[in-house]
Scaffold this motif. Structure first.
Motif, PDB file in Angstrom:
ATOM      1  N   CYS A 136       3.313   6.044  -8.202  1.00  0.00           N
ATOM      2  CA  CYS A 136       3.905   6.306  -6.882  1.00  0.00           C
ATOM      3  C   CYS A 136       2.837   6.334  -5.793  1.00  0.00           C
ATOM      4  O   CYS A 136       3.069   5.878  -4.666  1.00  0.00           O
ATOM      5  CB  CYS A 136       4.660   7.634  -6.905  1.00  0.00           C
ATOM      6  SG  CYS A 136       6.158   7.640  -7.909  1.00  0.00           S
ATOM      7  N   ALA A 137       1.672   6.854  -6.146  1.00  0.00           N
ATOM      8  CA  ALA A 137       0.577   6.905  -5.175  1.00  0.00           C
ATOM      9  C   ALA A 137       0.142   5.501  -4.769  1.00  0.00           C
ATOM     10  O   ALA A 137      -0.239   5.267  -3.615  1.00  0.00           O
ATOM     11  CB  ALA A 137      -0.601   7.686  -5.745  1.00  0.00           C
ATOM     12  N   ASP A 140       2.302   4.498  -2.021  1.00  0.00           N
ATOM     13  CA  ASP A 140       2.487   5.511  -0.979  1.00  0.00           C
ATOM     14  C   ASP A 140       3.908   6.053  -0.933  1.00  0.00           C
ATOM     15  O   ASP A 140       4.447   6.340   0.151  1.00  0.00           O
ATOM     16  CB  ASP A 140       2.101   4.943   0.397  1.00  0.00           C
ATOM     17  CG  ASP A 140       0.593   4.795   0.547  1.00  0.00           C
ATOM     18  OD1 ASP A 140      -0.143   5.555  -0.100  1.00  0.00           O
ATOM     19  OD2 ASP A 140       0.164   3.902   1.296  1.00  0.00           O
ATOM     20  N   PRO A 142       6.507   8.818  -0.857  1.00  0.00           N
ATOM     21  CA  PRO A 142       6.491  10.261  -0.612  1.00  0.00           C
ATOM     22  C   PRO A 142       6.931  11.036  -1.857  1.00  0.00           C
ATOM     23  O   PRO A 142       7.842  10.606  -2.584  1.00  0.00           O
ATOM     24  CB  PRO A 142       7.492  10.428   0.531  1.00  0.00           C
ATOM     25  CG  PRO A 142       7.506   9.091   1.209  1.00  0.00           C
ATOM     26  CD  PRO A 142       7.326   8.091   0.122  1.00  0.00           C
ATOM     27  N   ARG A 143       6.286  12.162  -2.092  1.00  0.00           N
ATOM     28  CA  ARG A 143       6.562  12.963  -3.292  1.00  0.00           C
ATOM     29  C   ARG A 143       6.566  14.446  -2.945  1.00  0.00           C
ATOM     30  O   ARG A 143       5.870  14.884  -2.032  1.00  0.00           O
ATOM     31  CB  ARG A 143       5.481  12.729  -4.351  1.00  0.00           C
ATOM     32  CG  ARG A 143       5.560  11.426  -5.104  1.00  0.00           C
ATOM     33  CD  ARG A 143       4.177  10.924  -5.495  1.00  0.00           C
ATOM     34  NE  ARG A 143       3.513  10.297  -4.363  1.00  0.00           N
ATOM     35  CZ  ARG A 143       2.198  10.089  -4.275  1.00  0.00           C
ATOM     36  NH1 ARG A 143       1.412  10.500  -5.250  1.00  0.00           N
ATOM     37  NH2 ARG A 143       1.686   9.501  -3.221  1.00  0.00           N
ATOM     38  N   GLU A 234      -3.930  16.872   7.703  1.00  0.00           N
ATOM     39  CA  GLU A 234      -3.132  15.649   7.768  1.00  0.00           C
ATOM     40  C   GLU A 234      -2.467  15.452   9.130  1.00  0.00           C
ATOM     41  O   GLU A 234      -1.716  14.501   9.323  1.00  0.00           O
ATOM     42  CB  GLU A 234      -2.057  15.669   6.672  1.00  0.00           C
ATOM     43  CG  GLU A 234      -2.606  15.674   5.254  1.00  0.00           C
ATOM     44  CD  GLU A 234      -3.403  14.429   4.941  1.00  0.00           C
ATOM     45  OE1 GLU A 234      -3.093  13.356   5.509  1.00  0.00           O
ATOM     46  OE2 GLU A 234      -4.348  14.516   4.129  1.00  0.00           O
ATOM     47  N   ARG A 265       5.018  10.521   5.211  1.00  0.00           N
ATOM     48  CA  ARG A 265       4.029   9.443   5.076  1.00  0.00           C
ATOM     49  C   ARG A 265       3.467   9.350   3.668  1.00  0.00           C
ATOM     50  O   ARG A 265       2.747   8.401   3.350  1.00  0.00           O
ATOM     51  CB  ARG A 265       2.868   9.657   6.056  1.00  0.00           C
ATOM     52  CG  ARG A 265       3.240   9.513   7.518  1.00  0.00           C
ATOM     53  CD  ARG A 265       1.981   9.311   8.362  1.00  0.00           C
ATOM     54  NE  ARG A 265       1.011  10.379   8.139  1.00  0.00           N
ATOM     55  CZ  ARG A 265       0.904  11.488   8.858  1.00  0.00           C
ATOM     56  NH1 ARG A 265       1.759  11.688   9.854  1.00  0.00           N
ATOM     57  NH2 ARG A 265      -0.012  12.402   8.598  1.00  0.00           N
ATOM     58  N   GLY A 266       3.783  10.313   2.823  1.00  0.00           N
ATOM     59  CA  GLY A 266       3.256  10.298   1.470  1.00  0.00           C
ATOM     60  C   GLY A 266       1.839  10.800   1.368  1.00  0.00           C
ATOM     61  O   GLY A 266       1.103  10.422   0.452  1.00  0.00           O
ATOM     62  N   HIS A 267       1.431  11.697   2.295  1.00  0.00           N
ATOM     63  CA  HIS A 267       0.060  12.213   2.304  1.00  0.00           C
ATOM     64  C   HIS A 267      -0.026  13.696   1.929  1.00  0.00           C
ATOM     65  O   HIS A 267      -1.124  14.220   1.762  1.00  0.00           O
ATOM     66  CB  HIS A 267      -0.558  12.017   3.693  1.00  0.00           C
ATOM     67  CG  HIS A 267      -0.717  10.580   4.065  1.00  0.00           C
ATOM     68  ND1 HIS A 267      -0.985  10.169   5.353  1.00  0.00           N
ATOM     69  CD2 HIS A 267      -0.637   9.440   3.333  1.00  0.00           C
ATOM     70  CE1 HIS A 267      -1.069   8.853   5.391  1.00  0.00           C
ATOM     71  NE2 HIS A 267      -0.853   8.390   4.176  1.00  0.00           N
ATOM     72  N   TYR A 269       2.110  16.909  -0.417  1.00  0.00           N
ATOM     73  CA  TYR A 269       3.078  17.036  -1.502  1.00  0.00           C
ATOM     74  C   TYR A 269       3.460  18.509  -1.692  1.00  0.00           C
ATOM     75  O   TYR A 269       2.786  19.256  -2.402  1.00  0.00           O
ATOM     76  CB  TYR A 269       2.495  16.454  -2.800  1.00  0.00           C
ATOM     77  CG  TYR A 269       1.745  15.176  -2.519  1.00  0.00           C
ATOM     78  CD1 TYR A 269       2.417  14.009  -2.167  1.00  0.00           C
ATOM     79  CD2 TYR A 269       0.349  15.156  -2.539  1.00  0.00           C
ATOM     80  CE1 TYR A 269       1.730  12.849  -1.862  1.00  0.00           C
ATOM     81  CE2 TYR A 269      -0.343  14.001  -2.236  1.00  0.00           C
ATOM     82  CZ  TYR A 269       0.349  12.846  -1.892  1.00  0.00           C
ATOM     83  OH  TYR A 269      -0.342  11.704  -1.583  1.00  0.00           O
ATOM     84  N   HIS A 299      10.888   3.457   5.118  1.00  0.00           N
ATOM     85  CA  HIS A 299      10.366   2.996   3.835  1.00  0.00           C
ATOM     86  C   HIS A 299      10.320   1.476   3.802  1.00  0.00           C
ATOM     87  O   HIS A 299      11.259   0.807   4.229  1.00  0.00           O
ATOM     88  CB  HIS A 299      11.253   3.513   2.697  1.00  0.00           C
ATOM     89  CG  HIS A 299      10.648   3.360   1.342  1.00  0.00           C
ATOM     90  ND1 HIS A 299      11.200   2.589   0.354  1.00  0.00           N
ATOM     91  CD2 HIS A 299       9.514   3.879   0.808  1.00  0.00           C
ATOM     92  CE1 HIS A 299      10.444   2.648  -0.727  1.00  0.00           C
ATOM     93  NE2 HIS A 299       9.420   3.410  -0.473  1.00  0.00           N
TER      94      HIS A 299
END
Length: 720
Positions: A136-137, A140, A142-143, A234, A265-267, A269, A299
Motif C-alpha cells: 500500500c505504501a 501511497d 491512505p491507511r 506533515e 494524502r497517505g502520509h 496513519y 484517488h
C-alpha cells in the motif's frame, strides 16, 4: 432475495449518493482472526444499518454469508457492506485474512481508495499483513489502524501499537488511548489525545464526553505531545512547527484539519482502539473513515486503453464522464444467478443501459478474451448477500448487477459506443495443483458447467486439462482455497473425487543402440511385409528429434522411408518404458527389406515402431523429470529452514540475496524437480509461519534418479 432482509435484520432502504464526494471506499485487511468481520458487523449496527450485530461463530454476520465461511467460521470471499455516517456513504470491503484467499484481497484493494488495517490486541499480526502495508505504501494508499479485540483478557493495546510502529514505520500514532473501567480490567472508554477529553462508553453509544480525571492527565500529555509533533511535521504550514516549539498552543481545529489532510494524502496513519462487543471507539473510527479518508475524487484511477490497446486519456472521477467500471467480484447465487460487484470509476451506470463488457489478458487462467454488448437490468446496493435496488450508481461508488451473460471478475464495463479496457490488477500465480475426477458421465457434464462458473468468478484459480497425463487439474492458492473450490463444486450437484497429481515426464536414450523391426503377416490375399534396421543416438538436452536416411541400394523403397519415420515418431509419443514421450534423439535408418506386393505404408510404420522398441530393450533408456527454477521470498529468520528443506527436495540452491522490495526478507533462488513442488505452497507457508511466497518457471528436463525411475516403471507395468 428480499427474504434475507429480515434474516439479517436490515433496516431501511439502500443508501444513494449523487456525487463521489459523499463516498468512501475502505478495504479492511488483517490476518485471519484479527476481528475484521466482527468489526464491520458492529459498525453496521452502530449506524443503524442492521438492527443488531450477528456473530461469526453463529454464522449470522452480514459479510460471512458464504456457506463455506459459515462452516469454517472465517471469511473466504470479499464482501461489501455500505453504511452511512454524517451523510457520507462508506463502502466497507471485508476481505479474508487467510493467505489462500489473496485474490479476494486484491479485488478489495482495487475497489478501495483507502485501507483500514485491523490488528488484534491479542495476537498481533502476521507477515502477510506487514508485506501488504509495504504494498500500500508503494502506491501511497491512505491507511489507518484499528486495534481490535480490546475486551479479551490478554489484550495489550500498548504492545499492539509498539508492534505496528516497529513493522509499519513512522507516523503510526494513536489518536486515543484506552481507559479502563472501575474493575481495572475492562475497557470502558477512550482518552482523546487531540481534544483532551474522556469518551465514556459505559452506557453504550453515543459516548458520554467529559473532562479527564487527574490520573489520566500524565498519559494524555505524553502521548499527545508525540501525536502533535507527528501531525505538525506533515502540515503544509511550515511555520506551525516553529510556533509549537516556541510554546504556542496549537488550536484543536488546526490540528484536526492538518491530521485529516495528512491521512488523506497517505502520509499519516492514525491508530484507533476499538471493541466491537462494547462499542468502544466505533464512533471515533467512523470519524476517521469519513473525515480522514479521501473521497474517490482524491484517488488516482487505473489507466485505460481502447479495446485494441490504443492509448486513451487518463480517467477522472466524473459522474458525467465516459462510463468506465470494473467487475471486482463475480458470484453465482442459486436464486438470482450471476451477481457482479462493480466499482464505477467514471460516468454513471443506470438501469436498462446498454453496456460493453470486455475481458482481456487472462487467457492463461482460463478466461479467454471476450467482448460483448449487454443491457443492464436492475442495479443494486449489496449488503453482504442482500441486494437492495438503487436508481443509479455514480462515479466512485459500488453497486451490483445481476444476470450478466459474460461479465467475469476483472472485466471492464464501458459505453457501447466507446468501449474501453482497464488493465487487470496483478494476481498471484496459483501453485497448488489438485486433480479431480467426476464419478459418472452425468457428473462430467455438471462438472463442466460448475467449473465455468467458478473460473468466471475466481481469477486466482487456473483450470488445466493436461493432454499428457489426461488429468483435469485445478491450480489453487492453497489447501483452504482448494477445499472451498471443491465444496462449491459438490454443492452444485457434482459427485467427484481427487487423485494424486501426475507430473509430465519424458523418456530418452542415454547411450547409442541398434534396433531391428520386422513386421511380417500372411493371412490370405495381400499380407503385410516390412523390415527396417535403425541406429539410435542420444542428442543434447532440448535438441529434439532428428531422422536420418542412410539406406543404400533401395533396400527400403524411397516412398516407404517417411512411413518408417512416422512409425518412429508415433512410438516416441507413446513412450518406451513408462508411457511418457521420448525426446532428444537421432534415429538413422540404415537398412531394411520390402516385398513388391505385401509392403505398405502401414506395414513400415509398424516396423519403424518395433525397431525403436527393440533399440530400447538393448539400449539404456532413461526417465527425465521437469526441473523448475524457483525464487522464494522469505523472512530472514526462515532462510536456514528453507535451505535445509530444499536440500531434502533434491534442490540445487543457486544463491541467496536481500529482497530489494522488503527489509528483513531474502530471496532464495534454486532449481527444484517439479515432482518435489506439488505441495510446496502448503509446506513453505507452514515453514515460514505464512511469511514465505515463491514463484516457479520451467527450466529444463534432467535425468530422474534411478530408484525413482524404477518405481515409476513398476507402477506403469502394474497399471491395468
Amino acid at each position: 432475495m428480499a427474504h434475507r432482509n429480515q434474516e439479517k435484520g436490515v433496516t431501511g432502504g439502500a443508501p444513494v449518493v449523487t456525487g463521489p464526494d459523499r463516498v468512501r471506499n475502505v478495504v479492511l485487511v488483517g490476518h485471519s482472526g484479527a476481528g475484521k468481520t466482527t468489526l464491520v458487523e458492529a459498525l453496521l449496527a452502530a449506524t443503524g444499518t442492521i438492527g443488531r450485530a450477528g456473530g461469526v461463530v453463529d454464522g449470522t454476520t452480514v459479510c460471512d454469508h458464504d456457506p463455506a465461511a459459515v462452516r469454517q467460521q472465517r471469511s473466504v470471499s470479499l464482501a461489501c457492506a455500505p453504511l452511512v455516517h454524517d451523510g457520507v456513504k462508506v463502502n466497507l470491503l471485508d476481505t479474508p485474512g487467510y493467505a489462500d484467499f489473496v485474490g479476494e484481497l486484491r479485488a478489495g484493494l482495487r475497489a478501495a481508495d483507502a485501507a483500514l488495517f485491523v490488528v488484534s490486541a491479542v495476537d498481533g499480526m502476521d507477515a502477510a499483513t506487514a508485506a501488504l502495508w509495504e504494498e500500500c505504501a508503494a502506491v501511497d494508499m491512505p491507511r489507518a489502524v484499528a486495534v481490535a479485540r480490546l475486551d479479551h483478557p490478554r489484550a495489550d493495546f500498548d504492545e499492539a501499537v509498539a508492534l505496528c510502529q516497529r513493522v509499519f514505520g513512522d507516523n503510526v500514532l494513536p489518536l486515543y488511548l484506552p481507559m479502563l473501567g472501575d474493575d481495572g480490567v475492562s475497557v470502558a472508554g477512550l482518552l482523546g489525545l487531540i481534544t483532551q477529553r474522556v469518551f465514556d462508553y459505559t452506557a453504550g453509544l453515543p459516548a458520554d464526553v467529559r473532562e479527564p480525571d487527574p490520573e489520566h492527565l500524565p498519559a494524555i500529555a505524553e502521548s499527545r505531545n508525540e501525536l502533535i509533533e507527528g501531525i505538525i511535521a506533515e502540515s503544509e504550514d511550515e511555520t506551525l512547527m516553529d510556533r509549537y516549539l516556541g510554546g504556542e498552543e496549537i488550536g484543536t481545529e488546526i490540528l484536526i484539519e492538518d491530521l485529516e489532510k495528512a491521512v488523506a494524502r497517505g502520509h499519516f496513519y492514525p491508530v484507533v482502539p476499538v471493541c466491537a462487543e462494547t462499542a468502544v471507539g466505533l464512533d471515533a473510527l467512523l470519524e476517521v473513515l469519513t473525515a480522514g479518508f479521501p473521497s474517490p475524487l482524491e484517488h488516482d484511477l487505473p489507466p485505460v486503453t481502447g479495446v485494441d490497446g490504443s492509448p486513451r486519456p487518463p480517467l477522472t472521477c466524473d459522474p458525467d464522464g465516459p462510463l468506465v467500471a470494473e467487475v471486482v467480484k463475480t458470484t453465482v447465487d442459486r436464486h438470482v444467478g450471476r451477481v457482479s460487484l462493480v466499482r464505477v470509476f467514471s460516468g454513471t451506470l443506470r438501469p436498462d443501459q446498454v453496456i460493453h463488457v470486455s475481458g482481456h489478458g487472462m487467457a492463461e487462467r482460463g478466461h479467454p478474451d471476450h467482448d460483448a454488448d449487454e443491457r443492464v437490468g436492475h442495479l443494486y446496493s449489496p449488503l453482504g448477500a442482500t441486494l437492495r435496488e438503487v436508481p443509479a450508481c455514480v462515479a466512485g461508488d459500488l453497486c451490483a448487477i445481476t444476470k450478466s451473460g459474460s461479465a467475469e471478475t476483472g472485466d471492464t464495463i464501458s459505453a457501447r459506443d466507446e468501449p474501453l479496457l482497464i488493465a487487470p490488477w496483478e494476481m498471484p500465480e496459483p501453485l497448488l495443483p489438485v486433480a479431480i475426477v467426476a464419478k459418472s458421465r452425468a457428473d462430467e457434464d455438471a462438472l463442466a458447467r460448475n467449473l465455468a462458473r467458478l473460473v468466471a468468478g475466481d481469477p486466482t484459480m487456473r483450470l488445466e486439462r493436461n493432454p499428457e497425463t489426461h488429468q483435469l487439474v485445478l491450480w489453487c492458492m492453497g489447501e483452504a482455497h482448494a477445499d472451498v473450490v471443491l465444496d462449491r463444486l459438490r454443492s452444485g450437484g457434482v459427485e467427484l473425487d481427487t487423485e494424486p497429481v501426475r507430473v509430465s515426464l519424458r523418456e530418452t536414450f542415454t547411450a547409442g543402440a541398434k534396433g531391428h523391426g520386422r513386421h511380417v503377416k500372411q493371412s490370405g490375399g495381400h499380407g503385410q511385409y516390412a523390415v527396417c534396421d535403425i541406429e539410435v543416438e542420444p542428442l543434447p538436452r532440448g535438441a529434439g528429434f532428428e531422422f536420418v536416411d542412410k539406406v543404400v541400394g533401395g533396400a527400403v523403397p524411397h516412398n516407404y522411408i517417411p512411413s518408417v519415420e512416422k512409425g518412429v515418431r508415433a512410438q516416441m509419443d507413446r513412450g518406451l518404458v513408462a508411457g511418457h514421450p521420448v525426446v532428444d534423439l537421432r534415429v538413422t535408418l540404415v537398412d531394411g527389406k520390402a516385398h513388391s506386393v505385401d509392403s505398405s505404408d502401414a506395414a513400415f510404420q509398424t516396423a519403424g515402431a518395433l525397431a525403436l522398441r527393440d533399440a530400447a530393450e538393448k539400449g539404456q533408456p532413461a526417465l527425465l523429470e521437469p526441473v523448475d527454477e524457483v525464487v522464494i521470498r522469505v523472512p530472514d529468520s526462515a532462510v536456514g529452514a528453507v535451505l535445509g528443506d530444499l536440500s531434502g527436495r533434491r534442490g540445487r540452491v543457486l544463491g541467496t540475496e536481500p529482497d530489494p522490495d522488503g527489509e528483513g526478507r531474502s530471496l532464495v533462488r534454486a532449481e527444484v524437480p517439479a515432482t518435489e513442488l506439488l505441495r510446496y505452497a502448503v509446506e513453505l507457508r507452514s515453514m515460514t509461519a505464512g511469511g514465505g511466497t515463491f514463484r516457479r518457471e520451467f527450466a529444463r528436463y534432467d535425468p530422474m534418479p534411478t530408484h525413482l525411475a524404477d518405481q515409476i516403471r513398476k507402477e506403469h507395468t502394474a497399471a491395468p
